[in-house]
Design an enzyme around this catalytic site. Structure first.
Site, PDB file in Angstrom:
ATOM      1  CD  GLU A   1     -28.853 -13.436  42.130  1.00  0.00           C
ATOM      2  OE1 GLU A   1     -29.059 -13.721  43.325  1.00  0.00           O
ATOM      3  OE2 GLU A   1     -28.771 -12.264  41.714  1.00  0.00           O
TER       4      GLU A   1
ATOM      5  NE  ARG B   1     -25.161  -7.285  38.143  1.00  0.00           N
ATOM      6  CZ  ARG B   1     -24.747  -7.247  39.396  1.00  0.00           C
ATOM      7  NH1 ARG B   1     -23.476  -7.028  39.654  1.00  0.00           N
ATOM      8  NH2 ARG B   1     -25.596  -7.434  40.383  1.00  0.00           N
TER       9      ARG B   1
ATOM     10  CE  LYS C   1     -30.121  -8.486  45.510  1.00  0.00           C
ATOM     11  NZ  LYS C   1     -29.464  -8.825  44.248  1.00  0.00           N
TER      12      LYS C   1
HETATM   13  C1  3PG Z   1     -26.145  -8.291  43.561  1.00  0.00           C
HETATM   14  O1  3PG Z   1     -26.386  -8.091  42.409  1.00  0.00           O
HETATM   15  O2  3PG Z   1     -26.894  -8.987  44.245  1.00  0.00           O
HETATM   16  C2  3PG Z   1     -24.984  -7.629  44.178  1.00  0.00           C
HETATM   17  O3  3PG Z   1     -24.162  -7.065  43.229  1.00  0.00           O
HETATM   18  C3  3PG Z   1     -24.192  -8.520  45.049  1.00  0.00           C
HETATM   19  O4  3PG Z   1     -23.616  -7.689  45.960  1.00  0.00           O
HETATM   20  P1  3PG Z   1     -22.073  -7.829  46.355  1.00  0.00           P
HETATM   21  O5  3PG Z   1     -21.319  -7.794  45.055  1.00  0.00           O
HETATM   22  O6  3PG Z   1     -21.785  -6.654  47.240  1.00  0.00           O
HETATM   23  O7  3PG Z   1     -21.919  -9.143  47.056  1.00  0.00           O
END
Ligand code: 3PG
Length: 226
Positions: A58, A62, A146
Site C-alpha cells: 500500500e 504522503r 480498515k
Molecule cells: C496507516 O496509514 O495505515 C498508518 O500510518 C499505519 O500505521 P502504523 O504506522 O502505526 O503501522
C-alpha cells in the site's frame, strides 16, 4: 445489450473484482503500508517484498512521488498487488487508479471518496473506528473496512465487540500493530489481514537497508505461519 442487464453485469464484475482482491489480501494476511520518498526506492522495495513472498504494497499518498511509484510498480510487476493509501480526496483516487492502483485505502470514512470509488467500481477499504462508521460502510455495501488507528481504538477487544452487531463486516486493523500484537488481531474471525508500516520501516528505507527489510518481512511471515 439490455440496459438493466448491462447494469447487473457491471455490478457482478465489480463484485468479482473486489472478491479477488480481498481474497488475495486474506491470503497475504499483511498489507505493508509504505511511504516512498525517493522514487529510486520503489523497485528495490517491491523486489524484496516479492522475494520474501509478500507481493502486496500500500503506497501512501504522503509524498509527491506516490503516483509515480504506483505507476512504476504496477508496470514493472504485474503480479504485485498495488494499493494506494492515505487517500483523502477523489482527485487522488483518479491519480492512483490511472497509475495502476488496484485498491484504495483511506484513514477515515470520507463519504465523498467512498461514494466516488463505489460509483467508479474501484475497490475501496475505508477507515472506521466506531459502530456508526461501520454502519455507514454497511449501508453502502462495503464489506471490508480498515480499523484505524487499531491500538488506540480499542484493539482486538473493540473488534470482538463489533463482531456481535456486525457479523458480516470484515476488518483490516492498522495503526500501532507490531510483531507482538499481530497474532491477537489475526486470530479474530472478523479480521482478514493487518496493515502497518512496521514491516517496511521508514528508517531502513531511508538508509537503503533493503536486505534488513527483507529479513523483517520474512520474520513476520514466519510468525503468521506458526
Ligand atoms: C496507516 O496509514 O495505515 C498508518 O500510518 C499505519 O500505521 P502504523 O504506522 O502505526 O503501522
Amino acid at each position: 445489450m439490455n440496459f438493466y442487464l448491462q447494469l447487473d453485469l457491471e455490478k457482478l464484475l465489480f463484485y468479482l473484482l473486489k472478491m479477488d482482491i480481498f481474497e488475495k489480501i486474506r491470503e497475504f494476511k499483511i498489507i505493508p503500508v509504505v511511504t516512498i520518498k525517493n522514487i529510486n526506492d520503489a523497485i528495490p522495495l517491491a523486489k524484496i517484498l516479492i522475494e520474501a513472498g509478500l507481493p502486496v504494497i500500500e503506497v501512501t499518498f504522503r509524498t509527491d512521488v506516490a503516483t509515480k511509484a504506483i505507476g512504476v510498480l504496477s508496470s514493472t510487476y504485474p503480479n504485485l498487488l498495488v494499493g494506494a493509501g492515505t487517500i483523502l480526496k477523489a482527485e487522488q483516487v483518479k491519480k492512483a487508479t490511472n497509475a495502476g492502483a488496484q485498491f484504495i485505502v483511506t484513514p477515515g470514512f470520507n463519504p465523498k471518496v467512498v461514494d466516488y470509488c463505489l460509483k467508479k467500481h474501484i475497490p475501496i477499504i475505508p477507515g472506521v473506528n466506531t459502530p456508526t462508521m461501520v454502519e455507514w460502510a454497511l449501508d453502502r455495501g462495503v464489506e471490508v473496512v480498515k480499523f484505524f488507528p487499531a491500538d488506540l481504538s480499542g484493539g482486538p477487544k473493540m473488534l470482538r465487540s463489533l463482531a456481535a452487531p456486525y457479523p458480516t463486516m470484515r476488518f483490516i486493523p492498522t495503526g500501532g500493530i507490531n510483531n507482538s500484537s499481530l497474532k491477537s488481531y489475526l486470530d479474530l474471525p472478523n479480521v482478514i489481514a493487518c496493515g502497518g508500516s512496521w514491516i517496511v520501516r521508514k528508517d531502513l528505507i531511508a538508509t537503503g537497508k533493503f536486505e534488513e527489510i527483507k529479513k523483517l518481512i520474512e520474520e513476520v511471515l514466519s510468525l503468521i505461519k506458526q
